[in-house]
Design a protein around this motif. Sequence first.
Motif, PDB file in Angstrom:
ATOM      1  N   MET A  76       0.839  -1.196   0.000  1.00 53.56           N
ATOM      2  CA  MET A  76       0.000   0.000   0.000  1.00 53.56           C
ATOM      3  C   MET A  76       0.876   1.249   0.000  1.00 53.56           C
ATOM      4  N   GLY A  77       1.900   1.260   0.827  1.00 56.86           N
ATOM      5  CA  GLY A  77       2.819   2.390   0.885  1.00 56.86           C
ATOM      6  C   GLY A  77       3.559   2.572  -0.431  1.00 56.86           C
ATOM      7  N   ALA A  78       3.978   1.466  -1.034  1.00 57.93           N
ATOM      8  CA  ALA A  78       4.657   1.545  -2.327  1.00 57.93           C
ATOM      9  C   ALA A  78       3.707   2.103  -3.380  1.00 57.93           C
ATOM     10  N   GLY A  79       2.434   1.724  -3.312  1.00 60.38           N
ATOM     11  CA  GLY A  79       1.437   2.237  -4.251  1.00 60.38           C
ATOM     12  C   GLY A  79       1.226   3.728  -4.085  1.00 60.38           C
ATOM     13  N   MET A  80       1.247   4.198  -2.825  1.00 62.47           N
ATOM     14  CA  MET A  80       1.114   5.640  -2.577  1.00 62.47           C
ATOM     15  C   MET A  80       2.292   6.383  -3.194  1.00 62.47           C
ATOM     16  N   MET A  81       3.474   5.837  -3.033  1.00 62.96           N
ATOM     17  CA  MET A  81       4.662   6.472  -3.592  1.00 62.96           C
ATOM     18  C   MET A  81       4.621   6.437  -5.118  1.00 62.96           C
ATOM     19  N   ALA A  82       4.128   5.339  -5.683  1.00 64.00           N
ATOM     20  CA  ALA A  82       4.073   5.214  -7.140  1.00 64.00           C
ATOM     21  C   ALA A  82       3.139   6.265  -7.737  1.00 64.00           C
ATOM     22  N   GLY A  83       2.113   6.670  -6.983  1.00 66.99           N
ATOM     23  CA  GLY A  83       1.167   7.669  -7.462  1.00 66.99           C
ATOM     24  C   GLY A  83       1.694   9.095  -7.377  1.00 66.99           C
ATOM     25  N   MET A  84       2.823   9.285  -6.728  1.00 66.16           N
ATOM     26  CA  MET A  84       3.402  10.620  -6.593  1.00 66.16           C
ATOM     27  C   MET A  84       4.473  10.820  -7.659  1.00 66.16           C
ATOM     28  N   LYS A  85       4.662  12.064  -8.046  1.00 63.21           N
ATOM     29  CA  LYS A  85       5.733  12.395  -8.984  1.00 63.21           C
ATOM     30  C   LYS A  85       6.987  12.660  -8.172  1.00 63.21           C
ATOM     31  N   CYS A  86       7.881  11.678  -8.161  1.00 62.39           N
ATOM     32  CA  CYS A  86       9.101  11.801  -7.368  1.00 62.39           C
ATOM     33  C   CYS A  86      10.318  11.877  -8.273  1.00 62.39           C
ATOM     34  N   VAL A  99      18.097   3.970   5.578  1.00 58.67           N
ATOM     35  CA  VAL A  99      18.075   5.408   5.342  1.00 58.67           C
ATOM     36  C   VAL A  99      17.285   5.685   4.066  1.00 58.67           C
ATOM     37  N   GLY A 100      16.377   6.637   4.129  1.00 57.38           N
ATOM     38  CA  GLY A 100      15.574   7.004   2.969  1.00 57.38           C
ATOM     39  C   GLY A 100      15.694   8.482   2.661  1.00 57.38           C
ATOM     40  N   HIS A 101      15.596   8.813   1.382  1.00 60.31           N
ATOM     41  CA  HIS A 101      15.620  10.212   0.952  1.00 60.31           C
ATOM     42  C   HIS A 101      14.741  10.310  -0.289  1.00 60.31           C
ATOM     43  N   SER A 102      13.680  11.114  -0.184  1.00 61.44           N
ATOM     44  CA  SER A 102      12.790  11.282  -1.334  1.00 61.44           C
ATOM     45  C   SER A 102      12.506  12.760  -1.560  1.00 61.44           C
ATOM     46  N   ILE A 103      12.287  13.080  -2.827  1.00 59.25           N
ATOM     47  CA  ILE A 103      11.870  14.424  -3.229  1.00 59.25           C
ATOM     48  C   ILE A 103      10.698  14.216  -4.182  1.00 59.25           C
ATOM     49  N   CYS A 104       9.505  14.629  -3.752  1.00 58.07           N
ATOM     50  CA  CYS A 104       8.290  14.372  -4.512  1.00 58.07           C
ATOM     51  C   CYS A 104       7.427  15.628  -4.593  1.00 58.07           C
ATOM     52  N   GLN A 105       6.633  15.696  -5.624  1.00 61.43           N
ATOM     53  CA  GLN A 105       5.675  16.789  -5.765  1.00 61.43           C
ATOM     54  C   GLN A 105       4.417  16.407  -4.997  1.00 61.43           C
ATOM     55  N   MET A 106       3.953  17.289  -4.119  1.00 55.94           N
ATOM     56  CA  MET A 106       2.732  17.063  -3.344  1.00 55.94           C
ATOM     57  C   MET A 106       1.889  18.313  -3.519  1.00 55.94           C
ATOM     58  N   GLY A 107       0.950  18.243  -4.453  1.00 58.26           N
ATOM     59  CA  GLY A 107       0.174  19.426  -4.789  1.00 58.26           C
ATOM     60  C   GLY A 107       1.104  20.472  -5.357  1.00 58.26           C
ATOM     61  N   PRO A 108       0.982  21.715  -4.905  1.00 57.08           N
ATOM     62  CA  PRO A 108       1.844  22.778  -5.434  1.00 57.08           C
ATOM     63  C   PRO A 108       3.242  22.800  -4.804  1.00 57.08           C
ATOM     64  N   SER A 109       3.487  21.959  -3.808  1.00 58.04           N
ATOM     65  CA  SER A 109       4.756  21.988  -3.081  1.00 58.04           C
ATOM     66  C   SER A 109       5.638  20.797  -3.425  1.00 58.04           C
ATOM     67  N   LYS A 110       6.926  21.024  -3.278  1.00 62.80           N
ATOM     68  CA  LYS A 110       7.898  19.947  -3.393  1.00 62.80           C
ATOM     69  C   LYS A 110       8.179  19.477  -1.970  1.00 62.80           C
ATOM     70  N   LEU A 111       7.976  18.191  -1.733  1.00 61.73           N
ATOM     71  CA  LEU A 111       8.198  17.590  -0.420  1.00 61.73           C
ATOM     72  C   LEU A 111       9.519  16.846  -0.453  1.00 61.73           C
ATOM     73  N   SER A 131      11.047  16.427   7.160  1.00 59.28           N
ATOM     74  CA  SER A 131      10.434  16.784   5.878  1.00 59.28           C
ATOM     75  C   SER A 131      10.352  18.295   5.729  1.00 59.28           C
ATOM     76  N   THR A 132      10.534  18.761   4.491  1.00 57.04           N
ATOM     77  CA  THR A 132      10.380  20.182   4.194  1.00 57.04           C
ATOM     78  C   THR A 132       9.475  20.342   2.978  1.00 57.04           C
ATOM     79  N   PHE A 133       8.697  21.432   2.981  1.00 56.14           N
ATOM     80  CA  PHE A 133       7.798  21.761   1.873  1.00 56.14           C
ATOM     81  C   PHE A 133       8.263  23.065   1.251  1.00 56.14           C
ATOM     82  N   SER A 134       8.417  23.065  -0.068  1.00 54.44           N
ATOM     83  CA  SER A 134       8.829  24.276  -0.771  1.00 54.44           C
ATOM     84  C   SER A 134       7.969  24.443  -2.024  1.00 54.44           C
ATOM     85  N   PRO A 135       7.141  25.479  -2.094  1.00 49.32           N
ATOM     86  CA  PRO A 135       6.856  26.459  -1.058  1.00 49.32           C
ATOM     87  C   PRO A 135       6.072  25.805   0.085  1.00 49.32           C
TER      88      PRO A 135
END
Length: 180
Positions: A76-86, A99-111, A131-135
């Motif tokens: 389920m978690g892998a499916g959630m990640m697959a649906g995001m633009k990373c 250790v994990g490191h991801s950069i994904c688009q979440m709505g208008p922000s980059k997570l 985690s950081t959101f930009s903007p």
Amino acid sequence: MRISRPSIASRYTARVTAACLIAAAIPLTASALDYPARKAGLWQITTNGTTGATKNPEQVTLQCVDKASDQALQKMGAGMMAGMKCEKNDNAKEGNKYVGHSICQMGPSKLESKSVMSGDFEQEYTMTADSTFSPPMAGISGSKTTMVAKWIGPCKADQKPGDVIVNGQKMNLLNMGAKP
């Protein structure tokens, strides 16, 4: 009596809470790396952290798992990640840590999220995430979370694998999104 609609921040908080529940259920996701399975039974997951400059109240979750539900939640978690633009979703084993490191688009922000997980998965494990959101999303520029999970014994008689109890409410993560 005035009924107010949920604010963007409260809807975001609900999504983050659901994501945290799934994250608690599946230590790290969406990579070819094999993570150890958690011991079957009842896990107590204590979550602390901050959202922006605000300290979040401690959250204690009880979760019942078995081998099949743990694998299903990981998918389920892998499916959630697959649906995001990373643009990045790296996970690696470094000594006794994951250790994990991801950069994904979440709505208008980059997570951007960095996590470290360690433990034996038989009695305990700990995961930290930064985690950081930009903007900033809904006025939130970042969050820091620590989850400490401890195995406390067999699931209770009224629990089935995938059941989670949060704030006295029981739900089954495997049934999230299922139509009644």
